[in-house]
Structures are given as C-alpha cells and as structure tokens.
Design an enzyme around this catalytic site. Structure first.
Site, PDB file in Angstrom:
ATOM      1  N   CYS A   1       0.801  -1.232   0.000  1.00 19.87           N
ATOM      2  CA  CYS A   1       0.000   0.000   0.000  1.00 19.87           C
ATOM      3  C   CYS A   1       0.834   1.283   0.000  1.00 19.87           C
ATOM      4  O   CYS A   1       0.461   2.271  -0.639  1.00 19.87           O
ATOM      5  CB  CYS A   1      -1.000  -0.002   1.159  1.00 19.87           C
ATOM      6  SG  CYS A   1      -0.274  -0.189   2.789  1.00 19.87           S
TER       7      CYS A   1
ATOM      8  N   ASP B   1      -7.639   5.641  -1.372  1.00 22.35           N
ATOM      9  CA  ASP B   1      -7.300   4.416  -0.653  1.00 22.35           C
ATOM     10  C   ASP B   1      -6.778   3.363  -1.633  1.00 22.35           C
ATOM     11  O   ASP B   1      -7.478   3.005  -2.581  1.00 22.35           O
ATOM     12  CB  ASP B   1      -8.546   3.902   0.067  1.00 22.35           C
ATOM     13  CG  ASP B   1      -8.258   2.757   1.022  1.00 22.35           C
ATOM     14  OD1 ASP B   1      -7.155   2.212   0.978  1.00 22.35           O
ATOM     15  OD2 ASP B   1      -9.163   2.420   1.821  1.00 22.35           O
TER      16      ASP B   1
ATOM     17  N   HIS C   1      -6.242   0.250  -0.899  1.00 22.56           N
ATOM     18  CA  HIS C   1      -6.570  -1.084  -0.404  1.00 22.56           C
ATOM     19  C   HIS C   1      -7.761  -1.723  -1.106  1.00 22.56           C
ATOM     20  O   HIS C   1      -8.618  -2.348  -0.475  1.00 22.56           O
ATOM     21  CB  HIS C   1      -6.827  -1.033   1.107  1.00 22.56           C
ATOM     22  CG  HIS C   1      -5.659  -0.566   1.904  1.00 22.56           C
ATOM     23  ND1 HIS C   1      -5.433   0.769   2.170  1.00 22.56           N
ATOM     24  CD2 HIS C   1      -4.643  -1.239   2.473  1.00 22.56           C
ATOM     25  CE1 HIS C   1      -4.318   0.883   2.891  1.00 22.56           C
ATOM     26  NE2 HIS C   1      -3.829  -0.314   3.084  1.00 22.56           N
TER      27      HIS C   1
END
Length: 458
Positions: free
Chosen positions: A111, A345, A347
């Site tokens: 990430c 994000d 993820h």
C-alpha cells in the site's frame, strides 16, 4: 530433494496467502462520504464551496478559504471531476510474477508503494498537463455497488484459490473498454493531453518494464534491504521514487528530477544543482523538481498542533499530496474539509491491466469517490511532496513554505526547514555512487533507521 520439497511448500503457501488477500481486499462495501455545504473543500490547492452553486456569486469574507486565486464557487460535479481525474493506483492481482518471489499480487503489503506512486503520478500530471487539467470522461465513472462487488469477489476468490492449488495462472484484462479515442477530442490540445494521460498511467503499469511500476520500485528497494512482501514506510518510498526517476531514460522524463530532504532539511543549493544539471548549450532550461520531505507529526500519535500546517500544505497549488495513512494502512492524502483529510485508498484489489496494449481501459486508474478521515487518526510518519517547474518556482515555494513553517511552529522547532547552501557545507556526506550501488552508505543507514521507526503497514 528436501530443499525442493521446501520450495514447493513455500510456493503453495505464498499462493494461498495471495488468494486469501485477493478475497480480503476485494471485499469492498459501498460507504458514502459526507461533505458539509458550510465549509470549503480543498483539493491540492483548489478550493470548492458547495454552498454556492451560482458561478456569479462570490464567497463571503471569513468563509475559511484563504487562497482567493484558486477559489471555485462551483458545484459538487466540478469537485468530483477534479478528484476523479487524479490517478489512483491500488492493489492488483494476477500481474506478472515479481522476480525473486512467487508473488503475483501486492495485496497486504504494497500500500505505501501505491500511495507513493499516486504522489509521483500527481507530480507528473502537473508537469505534463498542469493543475487545471481534468479527464473528460471523469464523470462517466460509476460507483460499484456492494452487491455486485461482493458477489464478484466470492467467485474471484474461489477461482483464484483453485488456480493456486493447481498451479495455474491466467492473466486477464477487464472487459471494460473506453469508447474510441480517435475523433473524440475537439482539438489537437485535447488529443495531446489524452496521449500524456495514457502515457503517465502506462509508466505505473504492473509489469517489469514499466518505469515506475511495482516491479521496478521493488528492484530499487532491494538496494535498501527491502524485498517483495516486505512493508515499506513513507521515507523509504521517497528514496525509492527518487532512484526510479533518476534512472528513468525515457526522453520525456529528462526534464524532471526528485530531491529528498535530509533529516528534515531541504538544502536550497542542492535542489538548484539538481535542477540545473541538464543546462547545456543545447538545453538551457532548468529541470522541474519534486521535493519529498519525510517528517513525523508527533511521537507515537499525531500532534494535533500540526493540523493547521498540514491543511496549509494541502492548500498550496504546487503540493502533490502526502504519503501517509493511519496505523497499519497507508493512504494518499490530497485535501481536507474542516478537520478531516480527504484521501485515496489503495486497499482495493483490482485485476491486472496490461498497459502495453493500445487503448487499454482507464477506468480502474481513477477513483470514483473520495474518502474522509479525521486528522487525529493520522499516523505521525508521512512524506510531504511539492512540485516546482523551475528554479524560480522553487525559490518562490521555499519562501512561502518557510513563512508557513514559522507561523505554524508556535515557538517550537518547525517540522522541516529550508537552508541556504549545500548539505556538504553542514558536514553531511555528499558522495556520488556508482551504478551498481544506487544508495550510498549514508543513505542506507538513514533508510534502515526509517524502516525501524516507521509504522507497520498491512
């Protein structure tokens, strides 16, 4: 034979973990992000106020937006188009195997590399397209609802796990495709912009040949003791990005470089030297520079005294975002409203896209909706990024940021400083390294220290 058997077990274990992460990080539930109509929204130096839909109206004094030159008294759609136009890099699965490992996904560990990619991508957008650019198709992207995502994910996990057990791996590209590019744009300028838009995304493709793709970044990370599957911190990623840009041989990238601050200090002459490195009789232009500053916003927790400074940084037109996050997760911070940060994000696990094919689909590289997070939840370790087109821009930016640092320090030491002179003038090691050793011994020690201090990313 025993070693061979161990290798097979390790490969099977790696494939099982990859299959599990594919399911875990693809399980996306639709969550709405709420914005107030009474407070301005800042996105990488642009200000939006949703309360005033009429373009002829102006914002009242004291509305909270202090960068009048960049105020847009527009509607929600203008903000959405601007946000969606930023390049979104997320977890991917089923990409070509990373050399030296059995990994074909970065789910669960990549990430911070992805948020670093997003920051660099924004710097390249500013460099080639400018801050005013937006993607014409941005508002055509639709949010995926939770039902379609979860049902698709169950099927994908089952197929992925079965393939892992049988040792099969099939690369697939999304069935989504853009409408024909040729003839869609009204003039040569728009066509040029779209060419660069696609080119920038292709540099971040998940293949060994992509200049700033995951495979290349991991290779540079090996010089600092990192490998595929390890956790990377914001400071380590800053140095990896610097090496990736320095080593890029693409003709379009010879006019840009990266400088990473040393121990929270930006040495002005070092920056200008990097910008002037290309100045010859044939090329009198100085280089653009992306300045990366790894900092800590407190001890174990973020100090809320730094909130106004972070908001001030994200209000600057030359800010390219912040590599940060909250404990155990890295996010790319691009704006704020009130005391909440706006972020993208990484993820979300998406399928591999082959960016080498003509007219590859762009939709999965643009985030359909922003997320918000309270500043108090932010992890103190982060890397701040700025873009300066030339030496004059850098001098102006350093003066403006220095004033902001003094104002926000409140009799404490500032987060970082701009200092006249070179780092060598202050007894810092400044030696050149050969091509086989991309990081100097001093850099390796600093990166090792950062690796031990920074948060663990899952």
């Amino acid at each position: 034979m025993e070693a061979t058997g161990t290798d097979e077990v390790d490969k099977l274990k790696t494939k099982f973990i990859s299959a599990w992460n594919n399911m875990k990080y693809s399980w996306v539930l639709k969550t709405k992000t709420y914005f107030s109509r009474n407070s301005p929204v800042l996105l990488l130096g642009k200000c939006y106020h949703f309360k005033y839909e009429d373009e002829d109206k102006t914002l009242p004094a004291g509305s909270g937006c202090t960068i009048e030159d960049h105020v847009i008294a527009g509607n929600v759609e203008e903000f959405r188009k601007d946000f969606i136009s930023r390049i979104w890099l997320t977890y991917r699965e089923e990409f070509p195997q990373i050399e030296g490992s059995a990994l074909t996904t970065d789910c669960g560990w990549g990430c911070t590399l992805r948020t670093g990619q997003m920051l660099l991508a924004q710097g390249l957008i500013l460099h080639f397209l400018g801050r005013a650019w937006t993607w014409p198709d941005a508002l055509n992207i639709e949010n995926s609802d939770s039902e379609s995502w979860t049902s698709h994910t169950v099927k994908k996990f089952t197929a992925s796990f079965e393939a892992s057990l049988s040792g099969e791996r099939e690369l697939k590209t999304p069935t989504i495709s853009l409408k024909e590019t040729i003839g869609k744009y009204s003039d040569d300028h728009e066509m040029r912009n779209e060419v660069y838009h696609r080119k920038i995304i292709s540099w971040f493709g998940d293949s060994p040949l992509a200049l700033f793709g995951l495979h290349q970044l991991i290779e540079y990370g090996k010089k600092s003791g990192k490998k595929a599957g390890d956790w990377y911190g914001p400071a380590v990623v800053a140095h990896i990005l610097r090496k990736a840009v320095e080593e890029a041989r693409h003709p379009d990238l010879q006019g840009i470089t990266i400088y990473v601050a040393q121990d929270c200090t930006v040495y002005n002459c070092d920056v200008i030297d990097k910008q002037s490195a290309s100045m010859t009789s044939d090329n009198a232009d100085d280089k653009a520079v992306i300045i990366l500053v790894p900092v800590r916003l407190g001890g174990e927790r973020t100090n809320t005294d730094y909130l106004e400074f972070v908001k001030g940084i994200l209000s600057l037109e030359y800010c390219v975002g912040i590599i940060g996050g909250k404990p155990k997760q890295s996010y790319y911070f691009a704006g704020f409203q009130d005391d909440s940060l706006i972020y993208m994000d990484p993820h979300y696990c998406q399928s591999f896209v082959d960016v080498s094919i003509k007219d590859f689909p762009l939709e999965t590289f643009h985030c359909p909706s922003p997320k918000k997070m309270s500043f108090r939840k932010m992890d103190p370790s982060c890397t701040i990024g700025f873009y300066c087109r030339n030496v004059q821009d850098f001098e102006r930016a350093s003066e403006e940021i220095t004033k902001m640092l003094k104002f926000s320090s409140k009799e404490k030491y500032p987060l970082f400083t701009f200092v006249n002179g070179h780092s060598r003038d202050y007894d810092f090691t400044s030696t050149t390294t050969n091509e086989e050793d991309l990081f100097s011994e001093d850099e390796k020690k600093r990166l090792k220290r950062f690796s031990m201090e920074e948060f663990v990313l899952l």
